[in-house]
Design an enzyme around this catalytic site. Structure first.
Site, mmCIF file in Angstrom:
data_model
loop_
_atom_site.group_PDB
_atom_site.id
_atom_site.type_symbol
_atom_site.label_atom_id
_atom_site.label_comp_id
_atom_site.label_asym_id
_atom_site.label_seq_id
_atom_site.Cartn_x
_atom_site.Cartn_y
_atom_site.Cartn_z
ATOM 1 N N GLU A 62 -2.607 -7.315 7.932
ATOM 2 C CA GLU A 62 -1.266 -7.283 8.503
ATOM 3 C C GLU A 62 -1.204 -8.093 9.798
ATOM 4 O O GLU A 62 -2.223 -8.442 10.387
ATOM 5 C CB GLU A 62 -0.852 -5.823 8.747
ATOM 6 N N HIS A 79 0.830 -1.213 0.000
ATOM 7 C CA HIS A 79 0.000 0.000 0.000
ATOM 8 C C HIS A 79 0.866 1.265 0.000
ATOM 9 O O HIS A 79 2.068 1.228 0.277
ATOM 10 C CB HIS A 79 -0.912 0.008 1.231
#
EC number: 5.4.2.11
Length: 195
Positions: A82, A8
């Site tokens: 994550e 990202h």
């Protein structure tokens, strides 16, 4: 199957100097610009047929921009989130020093997951993604820790291997799995950010 692993863009946690992990921060204005540059490059050089992406904001926004630019579907997957850093999520680096780091791979940070659990979660979702072999090229848009686990899986590295793959904001890694070979085209390319 060709696989793009894409991190990202810059998130608000990066400029606040806090632990991110499961803390759900959006992209910054700089991060959005990085994402648009990455998406243009991917569209022109190696457009995927489908995108798999984490559900956390910084990744879902990155993946959505990419999908719109390329014109392909996204499959959002919670298993691509994550590392679950539990109580550390959102804490400043200074505050987080109050909590001891796990000494062993099986130990968890309070409210989080162990490194073994994280690796096994990513191994499992990677296997699921690879079994969708009807695609020639896919993208997995995720987080630095997730991409590290995916690369460790690709290289058949043991869970005890203390080796880190650098992943910059919108860094692209391009790997390929065929019946005969595994090929690394490149890792952590951020050439699109220098334009």
């Amino acid at each position: 199957m060709e696989i793009l692993l894409i991190r990202h863009g810059e998130s608000e946690a990066d400029i606040l100097n806090v632990h991110e992990g499961r803390a759900d921060f959006p992209l910054t204005a700089k991060g959005r610009n990085q994402v648009h540059l990455m998406a243009a490059r991917v569209k022109n050089e190696f457009p995927p047929e489908i995108i798999w992406a984490s559900t956390l904001q910084r990744v879902s926004e990155t993946a959505s921009v990419l999908a719109e630019k390329v014109g392909c579907p996204i499959h959002f997957e919670e298993e691509l989130m994550e590392y679950n850093n539990g109580i550390l999520a959102g804490l400043s680096f200074k505050e987080a020093k109050k909590y001891p780091n796990p000494k062993y791979l099986h130990e968890r940070i309070e409210g989080g997951e162990s490194h073994i659990e994280f690796r096994m979660r990513i191994e499992s979702i990677f296997s699921k993604i690879l079994s969708s072999a009807q695609y020639n090229r896919i993208a997995i848009v995720a987080h630095g820790g997730v991409i590290n686990c995916l690369l460790r899986s690709f290289f058949h590295m043991p869970v005890t291997k203390d080796f880190y793959f650098k992943n910059g904001d919108t860094g692209i890694s391009y790997i390929e799995i065929t019946e005969q070979d595994k090929v690394v085209h490149f890792l952590n390319s951020i050439a699109h950010l220098s334009k």
